[in-house]
Structures are given as structure tokens and as C-alpha cells.
Design a protein around this motif. Structure first.
Motif, PDB file in Angstrom:
ATOM      1  N   TRP A   1      -7.907 -13.613   0.539  1.00  0.00           N
ATOM      2  CA  TRP A   1      -9.212 -13.446  -0.017  1.00  0.00           C
ATOM      3  C   TRP A   1     -10.328 -13.523   1.002  1.00  0.00           C
ATOM      4  O   TRP A   1     -11.228 -12.823   1.023  1.00  0.00           O
ATOM      5  N   LYS A   2     -10.180 -14.546   2.091  1.00  0.00           N
ATOM      6  CA  LYS A   2     -11.314 -14.537   3.117  1.00  0.00           C
ATOM      7  C   LYS A   2     -11.205 -13.424   4.075  1.00  0.00           C
ATOM      8  O   LYS A   2     -12.455 -12.836   4.043  1.00  0.00           O
ATOM      9  N   GLN A   3     -10.095 -12.691   4.462  1.00  0.00           N
ATOM     10  CA  GLN A   3     -10.217 -11.340   5.036  1.00  0.00           C
ATOM     11  C   GLN A   3     -10.855 -10.315   4.159  1.00  0.00           C
ATOM     12  O   GLN A   3     -11.454  -9.416   4.675  1.00  0.00           O
ATOM     13  N   THR A   4     -10.557 -10.104   2.902  1.00  0.00           N
ATOM     14  CA  THR A   4     -10.960  -9.113   2.137  1.00  0.00           C
ATOM     15  C   THR A   4     -12.644  -9.386   2.076  1.00  0.00           C
ATOM     16  O   THR A   4     -13.225  -8.366   2.150  1.00  0.00           O
ATOM     17  N   LEU A   5     -13.051 -10.560   1.706  1.00  0.00           N
ATOM     18  CA  LEU A   5     -14.365 -10.648   1.913  1.00  0.00           C
ATOM     19  C   LEU A   5     -15.223 -10.306   3.018  1.00  0.00           C
ATOM     20  O   LEU A   5     -16.213  -9.635   3.083  1.00  0.00           O
TER      21      LEU A   5
ATOM     22  N   ASN B   1     -14.113  -8.269   5.289  1.00  0.00           N
ATOM     23  CA  ASN B   1     -14.205  -6.830   5.544  1.00  0.00           C
ATOM     24  C   ASN B   1     -14.502  -5.931   4.472  1.00  0.00           C
ATOM     25  O   ASN B   1     -14.282  -4.754   4.503  1.00  0.00           O
ATOM     26  N   LEU B   2     -15.073  -6.317   3.492  1.00  0.00           N
ATOM     27  CA  LEU B   2     -15.553  -5.579   2.288  1.00  0.00           C
ATOM     28  C   LEU B   2     -16.642  -4.554   2.747  1.00  0.00           C
ATOM     29  O   LEU B   2     -16.295  -3.471   2.221  1.00  0.00           O
ATOM     30  N   HIS B   3     -17.415  -4.859   3.612  1.00  0.00           N
ATOM     31  CA  HIS B   3     -18.497  -3.758   4.118  1.00  0.00           C
ATOM     32  C   HIS B   3     -18.109  -3.206   5.360  1.00  0.00           C
ATOM     33  O   HIS B   3     -19.080  -2.487   5.954  1.00  0.00           O
ATOM     34  N   VAL B   4     -16.954  -3.582   5.950  1.00  0.00           N
ATOM     35  CA  VAL B   4     -16.720  -2.757   7.140  1.00  0.00           C
ATOM     36  C   VAL B   4     -15.847  -1.666   6.859  1.00  0.00           C
ATOM     37  O   VAL B   4     -14.670  -1.504   5.974  1.00  0.00           O
ATOM     38  N   GLY B   5     -16.103  -0.571   7.343  1.00  0.00           N
ATOM     39  CA  GLY B   5     -15.499   0.867   7.127  1.00  0.00           C
ATOM     40  C   GLY B   5     -14.453   0.990   8.267  1.00  0.00           C
ATOM     41  O   GLY B   5     -14.583   0.674   9.312  1.00  0.00           O
TER      42      GLY B   5
ATOM     43  N   MET C   1     -12.302  -1.657   4.860  1.00  0.00           N
ATOM     44  CA  MET C   1     -10.934  -2.332   5.283  1.00  0.00           C
ATOM     45  C   MET C   1     -10.575  -3.417   4.107  1.00  0.00           C
ATOM     46  O   MET C   1      -9.548  -3.858   4.386  1.00  0.00           O
ATOM     47  N   ALA C   2     -11.297  -3.618   3.364  1.00  0.00           N
ATOM     48  CA  ALA C   2     -10.918  -4.520   2.087  1.00  0.00           C
ATOM     49  C   ALA C   2      -9.654  -3.976   1.571  1.00  0.00           C
ATOM     50  O   ALA C   2      -8.963  -4.866   0.949  1.00  0.00           O
TER      51      ALA C   2
ATOM     52  N   TYR D   1      -6.829  -5.419   3.159  1.00  0.00           N
ATOM     53  CA  TYR D   1      -6.575  -6.835   2.957  1.00  0.00           C
ATOM     54  C   TYR D   1      -6.338  -7.239   1.395  1.00  0.00           C
ATOM     55  O   TYR D   1      -5.814  -8.174   1.082  1.00  0.00           O
ATOM     56  N   GLY D   2      -6.800  -6.211   0.444  1.00  0.00           N
ATOM     57  CA  GLY D   2      -6.483  -6.510  -0.995  1.00  0.00           C
ATOM     58  C   GLY D   2      -5.082  -6.217  -1.306  1.00  0.00           C
ATOM     59  O   GLY D   2      -4.599  -6.883  -2.353  1.00  0.00           O
ATOM     60  N   ALA D   3      -4.199  -5.519  -0.372  1.00  0.00           N
ATOM     61  CA  ALA D   3      -2.854  -5.718  -0.769  1.00  0.00           C
ATOM     62  C   ALA D   3      -2.463  -7.187  -0.661  1.00  0.00           C
ATOM     63  O   ALA D   3      -1.390  -7.611  -1.587  1.00  0.00           O
ATOM     64  N   GLY D   4      -2.723  -7.776   0.150  1.00  0.00           N
ATOM     65  CA  GLY D   4      -2.363  -9.365   0.250  1.00  0.00           C
ATOM     66  C   GLY D   4      -2.806 -10.087  -1.022  1.00  0.00           C
ATOM     67  O   GLY D   4      -2.114 -10.838  -1.641  1.00  0.00           O
ATOM     68  N   LEU D   5      -4.008  -9.773  -1.360  1.00  0.00           N
ATOM     69  CA  LEU D   5      -4.504 -10.374  -2.724  1.00  0.00           C
ATOM     70  C   LEU D   5      -3.597  -9.908  -3.813  1.00  0.00           C
ATOM     71  O   LEU D   5      -3.207 -10.867  -4.777  1.00  0.00           O
TER      72      LEU D   5
END
Length: 179
Positions: A107-111, A113-117, A125-126, A129-133
Motif C-alpha cells: 500500500w505504501k509503495q503503491t501510494l 509510486n502512484l504518479h511515477v511513470g 509504477m503503482a 506495486y498494485g500486484a502486491g495489494l
């Protein structure tokens, strides 16, 4: 409910096969283009990496459901069924805790990297990390269901599914010691 689970795990198998096919085709096509035509696909590495991440998490989810993960029963095969049941409950509780930790980290990594392309495609890039969620939420529900089933069944009733080949190997060995 069983039909929904059957459809879900069939869809997971399709996702795994699709990811493998995607990775294979992208890498093969990129190699042919680079060595044959001195060009390449700029996005093949990122898409292959994304497909691999989702493939690993989908495969882990499927193996968790099918009890296909590696298990060592050296200790549980030597204790009473009641003690083995409590050991399984403790193991499942620990798995739930680790899944919770994995969910928090994802969750922390997704947030973050949400706006990192991604460098070449610009895909968020979210998505990586969303796969982990997704894995954490679905695995926690699956482990919790298995835990509830384990608590409802009487001690000694848990028997993992084994193929004929595994049954032959088990019948030719003593408990915990090879002949």
C-alpha cells in the motif's frame, strides 16, 4: 460460492498462461529485431517485467489455494493430531500476519509510486506495486477461510491432496526418514 471460486482460479490460470506467452513473445520479438534489423521494441522490457510480477503473484495465489507450496511435516507427523492442528492454526495465523505486513508495504509503495511513470512507457509504477495489494487482499481472505475450515474440522481430519506418484513415494519411506 464454489462456482465463483472455480471461475476465479480458472481466470488465474489464464492470467498465468497469458503472462508467460506475453513475456516469451515480447522477448523473442525484441531479440529478433535487435539482431536481425538493428532495432527493437522500446517497451518490451517494461511490459515483460510487469507481466512477470503479476505472473508470480498469481502463481503464488494459485499455489496457496491448491496447497502446492513446499511443506515440511517432519515435526507435525510425529505429534498427536490435536497438537498438529494447533500447529497448523499457529502457522495460518503467522501467514495472516505476514500477509498483513505485505499489504501495508505494498500500500505504501503503491501510494509513493502512484504518479511515477515507468521510463519508456510512462505506465504508472503503482501498477507494479498494485500486484502486491491484490495478492495480499485475496491471499488473506483465502488463508482466513482455510483457518476457519481448519478450526471447524476435528483434529486429524486434515489430509493434503496427493498424486499417485507422491503416494507411492510416501509408502516407500518411513515417516521423516528415507529407507
Amino acid at each position: 460460492m464454489k462456482n465463483v471460486l472455480t471461475i476465479y482460479f480458472a481466470a488465474l490460470k489464464v492470467l498465468i498462461v497469458s503472462s508467460l506467452v506475453c513475456i516469451t513473445l515480447l522477448i523473442f520479438l525484441n531479440v529478433v529485431l535487435r539482431y536481425g534489423f538493428n532495432s527493437g521494441l522500446f517497451f518490451s522490457e517494461e511490459i515483460s517485467r510487469l507481466a512477470f510480477v503479476w505472473l508470480v503473484f498469481a502463481g503464488a495465489q494459485l499455489m496457496l489455494h491448491e496447497n502446492g507450496h513446499i511443506g515440511v511435516d517432519m515435526l507435525t507427523s510425529r505429534v498427536s493430531p490435536m497438537v498438529a492442528k494447533y500447529m497448523l492454526v499457529i502457522t495460518q495465523l503467522l501467514m495472516l500476519y505476514v500477509t498483513w505486513l505485505f499489504l501495508l508495504g505494498s500500500w505504501k509503495q503503491t501510494l509513493i509510486n502512484l504518479h511515477v511513470g515507468a521510463p519508456s512507457t510512462g505506465v504508472s509504477m503503482a501498477l507494479f506495486y498494485g500486484a502486491g495489494l491484490v495478492f495480499s487482499v485475496l491471499s488473506a481472505s483465502l488463508i482466513a477461510t482455510q483457518l476457519i475450515d481448519n478450526l471447524r474440522k476435528p483434529a486429524g481430519s486434515y489430509r493434503p491432496q496427493r498424486s499417485d506418484e507422491e503416494a507411492h513415494v510416501l509408502s516407500s519411506t518411513e515417516t521423516g526418514v528415507l529407507k
